[in-house]
Enzyme design. Structure first.
Site, PDB file in Angstrom:
ATOM      1  N   ILE A   1       0.854  -1.189   0.000  1.00 28.69           N
ATOM      2  CA  ILE A   1       0.000   0.000   0.000  1.00 28.69           C
ATOM      3  C   ILE A   1       0.887   1.237   0.000  1.00 28.69           C
ATOM      4  O   ILE A   1       1.836   1.332   0.786  1.00 28.69           O
ATOM      5  CB  ILE A   1      -0.941  -0.005   1.224  1.00 28.69           C
TER       6      ILE A   1
ATOM      7  N   PHE B   1       1.786 -13.418 -10.375  1.00 32.56           N
ATOM      8  CA  PHE B   1       1.871 -12.160  -9.627  1.00 32.56           C
ATOM      9  C   PHE B   1       0.487 -11.817  -9.087  1.00 32.56           C
ATOM     10  O   PHE B   1      -0.341 -11.240  -9.784  1.00 32.56           O
ATOM     11  CB  PHE B   1       2.382 -11.056 -10.554  1.00 32.56           C
TER      12      PHE B   1
ATOM     13  N   HIS C   1       9.471   3.912  -0.840  1.00 27.77           N
ATOM     14  CA  HIS C   1       9.576   2.485  -0.529  1.00 27.77           C
ATOM     15  C   HIS C   1       8.604   1.669  -1.397  1.00 27.77           C
ATOM     16  O   HIS C   1       8.954   0.614  -1.916  1.00 27.77           O
ATOM     17  CB  HIS C   1       9.298   2.276   0.966  1.00 27.77           C
TER      18      HIS C   1
END
Length: 164
Positions: free
Chosen positions: A91, A122, A97
């Site tokens: 998220i 995936f 990051h």
């Protein structure tokens, strides 16, 4: 992809081969567990609903989405699987990051699939917020785990078909 008008879990327009002859590994990130557990349950149930034998489905938790690649690599190195499903959730936060993790996992999953010539799926949500993740882990946009499981079945079937 999911939009306000599309449920990803609707596979009524496609033929899904039986999952019965195949062995699946599921690598699931423990980070964002509320979401990843829902993804796992969706994937597992979709595999079983399409004929996979429970004893032919193995689940392996890893700490986070970044570790999905290593988990998939370890499973395929061990052998005996027809496809690996990687389930995680990243998220967006306040730092970059998010970008680094999403890029690393996407590339890593692709590289493991190529390395072993096996389907590595995936099933990682990359959302802007928690609500978007909930909506795609059994909410109004379906369950990305279902989508990942159906993809694994279809790819395992394709790999088997091309061997003939």
């Amino acid at each position: 992809m999911a939009t306000q008008l599309k449920n990803l879990s609707d596979f009524s327009n496609t033929e899904i081969p039986s999952a019965q002859p195949y062995r699946f590994g599921i690598v699931v990130a423990e980070w964002n567990a509320e979401i990843t557990n829902a993804l796992y349950h969706g994937a597992y149930q979709s595999l079983v609903n399409n004929g996979a034998l429970p004893e032919n489905i193995s689940v392996y938790p890893v700490p986070g989405s970044f570790e999905l690649t290593s988990g998939a690599d370890l499973l395929l190195k061990k052998g005996g699987l027809d496809a690996v499903i990687c389930l995680g959730c990243v998220i967006q936060g306040e730092t970059r990051h998010f970008d680094f993790i999403c890029d690393a996992v996407a590339n890593g999953v692709s590289n493991v699939a190529i390395k072993y010539s096996k389907p590595v799926i995936f099933g990682v949500l990359t959302t802007d917020n928690q609500q978007q993740a909930i909506d795609r882990a059994g909410g109004k946009h379906g369950n990305k785990g279902d989508e990942a499981a159906i993809t694994a079945i279809k790819m395992a079937h394709l790999a088997e078909t091309l061997k003939s």
